[in-house]
Structures are given as structure tokens and as C-alpha cells.
Design a protein around this motif. Structure first.
Motif, PDB file in Angstrom:
ATOM      1  N   VAL A 124      -3.385  -0.623   9.770  1.00  0.00           N
ATOM      2  CA  VAL A 124      -2.856   0.706   9.469  1.00  0.00           C
ATOM      3  C   VAL A 124      -4.001   1.665   9.208  1.00  0.00           C
ATOM      4  CG1 VAL A 124      -1.477   2.066   7.861  1.00  0.00           C
ATOM      5  CG2 VAL A 124      -0.705  -0.209   8.539  1.00  0.00           C
ATOM      6  N   LYS A 125      -3.940   2.799   9.901  1.00  0.00           N
ATOM      7  CA  LYS A 125      -4.916   3.863   9.681  1.00  0.00           C
ATOM      8  C   LYS A 125      -4.147   5.079   9.180  1.00  0.00           C
ATOM      9  CE  LYS A 125      -8.327   6.783  12.037  1.00  0.00           C
ATOM     10  NZ  LYS A 125      -8.968   7.098  13.338  1.00  0.00           N
ATOM     11  N   LYS A 126      -4.228   5.379   7.888  1.00  0.00           N
ATOM     12  CA  LYS A 126      -3.463   6.479   7.306  1.00  0.00           C
ATOM     13  C   LYS A 126      -4.183   7.799   7.509  1.00  0.00           C
ATOM     14  CE  LYS A 126      -0.786   3.887   3.944  1.00  0.00           C
ATOM     15  NZ  LYS A 126      -0.246   3.859   2.564  1.00  0.00           N
ATOM     16  N   LYS A 127      -3.382   8.848   7.799  1.00  0.00           N
ATOM     17  CA  LYS A 127      -3.968  10.177   7.983  1.00  0.00           C
ATOM     18  C   LYS A 127      -4.391  10.729   6.642  1.00  0.00           C
ATOM     19  CE  LYS A 127      -1.252  11.401  12.082  1.00  0.00           C
ATOM     20  NZ  LYS A 127      -0.290  12.347  12.672  1.00  0.00           N
TER      21      LYS A 127
END
Length: 587
Positions: free
Chosen positions: A584-587
Motif C-alpha cells: 500500500v502506498k498512501k497519498k
């Protein structure tokens, strides 16, 4: 299971049941302790019945009744008696009787609810959605979902009677060209690959036509990861219909019969056939492709009036290829009212609205009209058919923008002045939509409906040379200013489908990657076919007299696409992500 057997619901006992021994089960709606007598209103999905506990009749039951609180779940055994004439409740279906209790059993107690379980509450919606299972107990919500059930039954009965087969289509499918709006589902078995939840069963219902079903329908769940809007739901239900070898007159007649069947659930008779109007006519007359035709006040073209006017702004605009459109409101507005209408159009992005008002003592007009000269003023009054006490509103500029602004102004005036009649249904078909719309942000043509819509035969030669003029074999069903459903005749030629994909800027390789299985299917004998889809949630909402889709969807999301009750969407465990091969790459 309890040893007691329920004999009746709480909404069915009548005078004729006097003396009958009954067992009722439900929720304590409210309790009133008068000392000697204890009264409870017992509620279930059928309605409400008053139960009386008298210590002289059943001392133990009377004592236990004193411990009851709202939303306790109980069973009551007793006998039906008539109420005294002066105690009859005319607002209750069971208001002429009451049950004299002989015994009561508590199945479960209940904490104090965060809001009252009744229809007229002012509790914030977010709190009601957090405790949705309590909100659904309210009688109005129970009625809404009984109505929804009855509508769905009417649909299935009607479609079956017309030879349709209900077929379920997949929820796990391939991402569409509008992939940014798809909900994606990662595959554990195939790391790095995804299913998509369907925005509609479009391709599958067309494949069912290729498969020879000829008449298909489905009441189907759809999913759309759209930008947040006030009353849109990320998951919604539509009535999906497709037929082979369609004759549009027969198809429209069948759909109109379906609408009649649905509206009969509320004892409303719709007049058929529904009128038809082209997209261009709807825009010219009402400034909308979903016009509310329950009232008049249509848009008129005054360009020719100002083409002959004295040198002025309006004449310059007309000479440069722009337009002057307007409408006549049967009201003489004050300066404040005129300023409010001008501000309203400016809020829409327009330059404002000009006016001409016919009064007993003469004519009042905005500067752009005055400068056009006295002859133009007289010609405008004559062309508009304006009478004393009426106001002509005008917008000048590019055609589409002017019409859109006047269409919005027309509805605003109708709301303010009360021109829209209540309890009236005006249906009509809007036909001959444009096939494409130009996407200025990406400098390309997009499909107005979807890329499987067939162009009109007489417009096919314009596909490459002038796509903006190509009309679609598409149609919308509109009622009371709302779009109820949208449909089209589909492309059944592989060559034409490939041609449309190319016109939309899709390479043959990309089309093959996305729709190879569908393009292959078109090569194995595809009948002409077409269909339509209707928003079930919207239909139920309007028929229930509601103002929000959340009133007719059992467990809805908020306008922010959040389920406050289950607290989703939410984070998931790292182990699950590892199994799926996802970081997961969160903004």
C-alpha cells in the motif's frame, strides 16, 4: 425457539377479533405506567397494537410489565377486547381494539437507543447510519422496504409475462475503459492481477443476445467508484433489459407497460404512449436533455430580433455567430428579484441575464435591450408574446451555454414561483442523442453513452470527418425532470465496433487487449439487439416520497462513500496484503 406460537402480527387485529385469544410478539414501542394499569404499544413489521396489563387480571404479568422499556423484545398472550368509543385511536389500524394481557415473556432487554424509533425525528443522519439496524426499525423505513419489495415483485411478474428470462451476470469481471471508476479486486491466486466489479452488465447482456436468449432482464447490483456526490451511492441497483431483433416502437411500448406495472403498486395510472422528443429539440425548448414538462415557460430564440436591431452588444453577438435566447415568466419581478436572477446565472458561469418587463405604465429593460433600440424592443415583445405583468429573461452567448443557463433558470423560477404541480407524472422519451462528446481536457472524442452504441445509419459517413454531428441510436426515459433510464440499440457488426473503438482513440491492440473476447463473439452470428437500464433505487425513492437514496437502500454509504456502521473502508492486516502481493502506498 419460544414455547409460545405467534398467532397474529401487531397490525392485523380488528373489531371482528373481539374475544379471540392471541399471542403477539415484537418490540415495546413505548410504555405508559398509570399505576393500576400499564399500557404498552407493541410493534412489529405489521404495525402496532396496544396491550393492557391489569393486576386484577394477571398480577405477575402486570408486575413484569412495569420493568419493560422501549425496544425490549417480548411475547404477550391475551384476549382481544374493544376499546371504549372515546378511546378509539383513528390513526392506528388496530385503534378500535386492545389486548388484555394474561402473560408476558421477555426475550431480550435493550439499552436506551441513541435516538427514538419513530418517524418524525430530527436526529442527524450520520448517527442514524451508524446505528442503521435501529434506524431500519422505524415504521417509515419498514414501509419503504415493503414498497421496494412490491416493486421488485411487479417487475419480475411483468417481465416473465412478456417472455423475458432473468439471468445473473458476474460480479468479478474485467476492468473497463473507464478503469479509473472501477472498484478493483486483487486476485490471491494470480498476484498482481485484478478483477473489477461491474459498473453495469453491458457486455454480458450483449453476449447473452449472441447466445440466443433474445429477451433478458436482471435486477442487478452495480458498482462505481465515482467522485463524491451528494446523493450517489458507490453500489446501486438497476433494472437491466436487453432484447434481440428490436423494433423500437414495440420496445418502447413494452417499457411503458413496465412503468405502468411499477406505478400501479402505488395505485397510479400512467398514460401511454409516452411522447418522444429529440435531444436537439429538448435542448432548444427546455435547455436540458431531461426536461421537466409538468409546466410550460419554454425557451425561445430571439437572435433574429437582434440581428435587425440598432448597433448594440446583442447585435454584435448575433453577427459573430452567437445566439440570444430567452423565456417569458408570467411574473413582474422587483429590482431585487431581477438582481437575484442575474446573480443566479452568474453563479452558473454565465455573464448574467438581461430582462424586459411589460408594465401598465410602460416597458422596463436592461441596458443591452435598451441599446438595441425601440423597434427591437417592440419586435421582442411581439416575438415573445409578452403581456402586461410578465418578464422576458434573456441570455446571450454560445448556443449550448446559453441554453444550459436558461434551462437552469427556468427550473429555479419554477421552484420559486410554485409552477410545478404536485402528484403529477410526465414521462417522455428523449431520442437521437449525439454519439460522441468532445473531451477538451484530453483533446479527444468520448462516447456520450458507451462505446457499444450504434450510430444512426444515415450518419455513419460522418464518423471520421465530423464526429460531432453523428447521432446515436440512443434514448433516455425521462420523468419530471429526472433521467429514469438510458439505453440504445447496440452495434452488432465487428467491423463497426472496431471502427468506433478507433474513433475513440483506442488502437486495435488496445481494443484487442480489453475486449478481445467480445470482438471474437461478434464474429459468430450476432443479432441486432438493444436495451435499457433503469435506476431501481431512484424509482423507489420517488415513489416513497423520499429525498435521498439512503432512505430506500438497506445499508447505504454516506456521501463520502463510507459505511459508518461497519466502519468501512478500513485497513486490512499485513498478512492479507502479503498473500495478495500488494504493498500500500498512501497519498
Amino acid at each position: 425457539m419460544t414455547e409460545k406460537k405467534r398467532t397474529h402480527t401487531c397490525g392485523e387485529l380488528k373489531v371482528a377479533d373481539q374475544g379471540t385469544a392471541v399471542v403477539l410478539m415484537g418490540w415495546v414501542h413505548r410504555r405508559r405506567d398509570h399505576g393500576q394499569l400499564v399500557f404498552i404499544d407493541l410493534r412489529d413489521r405489521g404495525g402496532m397494537t396496544q396491550v393492557v396489563f391489569n393486576p386484577g387480571r394477571a398480577a405477575d404479568a402486570h408486575q413484569l410489565a412495569k420493568t419493560l422499556r422501549s425496544e425490549f423484545v417480548v411475547a404477550v398472550r391475551g384476549k382481544v377486547e374493544l376499546r371504549d368509543a372515546e378511546l378509539v385511536n383513528p390513526n392506528l389500524a388496530t385503534g378500535e381494539i386492545e389486548v388484555m394481557a394474561d402473560d408476558v415473556e421477555i426475550f431480550s432487554d435493550a439499552k436506551t437507543t441513541p435516538f427514538p424509533i419513530e418517524d418524525d425525528i430530527t436526529t442527524a443522519e450520520d448517527l442514524r447510519l451508524k446505528y442503521r439496524y435501529l434506524d431500519l426499525r422505524r415504521p417509515q423505513m419498514q414501509r419503504n422496504f415493503r414498497l421496494r419489495h412490491n416493486i421488485m415483485m411487479a417487475i419480475r411478474t411483468y417481465m416473465d409475462g412478456n417472455g423475458f428470462t432473468e439471468v445473473e451476470t458476474p460480479f468479478l469481471t474485467k476492468s473497463t475503459p473507464e478503469g479509473a471508476r472501477d472498484y478493483l479486486v486483487p486476485s490471491r491466486l494470480y498476484n498482481g492481477q485484478f478483477y473489477a466489479l461491474p459498473q453495469s452488465p453491458q457486455i454480458f447482456k450483449q453476449l447473452l443476445m449472441i447466445a440466443g436468449f433474445e429477451k433478458y432482464f436482471q435486477i442487478v447490483r452495480c458498482f462505481r467508484d465515482e467522485d463524491l456526490r451528494a446523493d450517489r451511492q458507490p453500489e446501486f441497483t438497476q433494472i437491466d433489459i436487453e432484447v434481440s431483433f428490436p423494433d423500437l416502437d414495440e420496445f418502447f411500448s413494452m417499457v411503458e407497460g413496465l412503468m405502468q406495472a411499477i406505478w400501479r403498486v402505488r395505485d397510479i395510472d400512467l398514460e401511454v404512449p409516452f411522447p418522444r422528443m429529440s435531444y436537439r429539440e429538448a435542448m432548444d425548448r427546455y435547455g436540458s436533455d431531461k426536461p421537466d414538462t409538468r409546466f410550460g415557460v419554454e425557451i425561445q430564440d430571439f437572435s433574429s430580433v437582434f440581428a435587425e436591431a440598432e448597433p448594440s452588444l446583442f447585435r454584435e453577438l448575433v453577427e459573430s455567430g452567437r445566439t440570444v435566447r430567452g423565456l417569458v415568466a408570467p411574473v413582474a419581478y422587483s429590482r431585487k428579484g431581477l438582481d437575484e436572477m442575474d446573480a443566479f446565472v452568474k453563479q452558473l458561469g454565465g455573464a448574467g441575464v438581461a430582462f424586459l418587463q411589460v408594465n401598465e405604465d410602460g416597458v422596463r429593460a436592461a441596458p443591452p435591450v435598451k441599446k438595441a433600440g425601440e423597434a427591437a424592443t417592440k419586435a421582442l415583445i411581439e416575438a415573445a408574446g409578452a403581456k402586461v405583468g410578465e418578464t422576458v429573461f434573456m441570455v446571450a452567448g454560445e448556443r449550448d451555454a446559453a441554453l444550459a443557463h436558461l434551462g437552469a433558470l427556468r427550473l429555479e423560477l419554477a421552484r420559486r414561483e410554485g409552477w410545478i404541480p404536485k402528484d403529477k407524472w410526465h414521462f417522455l422519451w428523449i431520442v437521437d442523442f449525439p454519439l460522441f462528446e468532445f473531451n477538451e481536457d484530453e483533446n479527444r472524442w468520448d462516447a456520450l453513452h458507451h462505446p457499444f452504441t450504434s450510430p444512426l445509419d444515415e450518419d455513419q459517413d460522418l464518423l471520421e470527418s465530423d464526429p460531432g454531428k453523428v447521432r446515436a441510436r440512443a434514448y433516455d426515459l425521462v420523468a419530471n425532470g429526472l433521467e429514469f433510464g438510458s439505453g440504445s440499440v447496440r452495434i452488432h457488426s465487428r467491423d463497426m465496433q472496431a471502427r468506433i473503438f478507433r474513433r475513440l482513440g483506442m488502437s486495435d491492440e488496445e481494443a484487442r487487449s480489453r475486449f478481445g473476447f467480445f470482438l471474437d463473439a461478434l464474429e459468430f452470428g450476432t443479432p441486432p439487439h438493444g436495451g435499457v437500464a433503469f435506476g431501481l433505487d431512484r424509482i423507489v425513492m420517488l415513489m416513497a416520497g423520499g429525498s435521498s437514496l439512503r432512505e430506500v437502500i438497506a445499508f447505504p454509504k454516506t456521501a463520502r462513500a463510507v459505511d459508518l456502521m461497519s466502519e468501512s473502508p478500513s485497513d486490512v492486516a499485513g498478512e492479507q496484503l502479503d498473500q495478495l502481493g500488494i504493498r500500500v502506498k498512501k497519498k
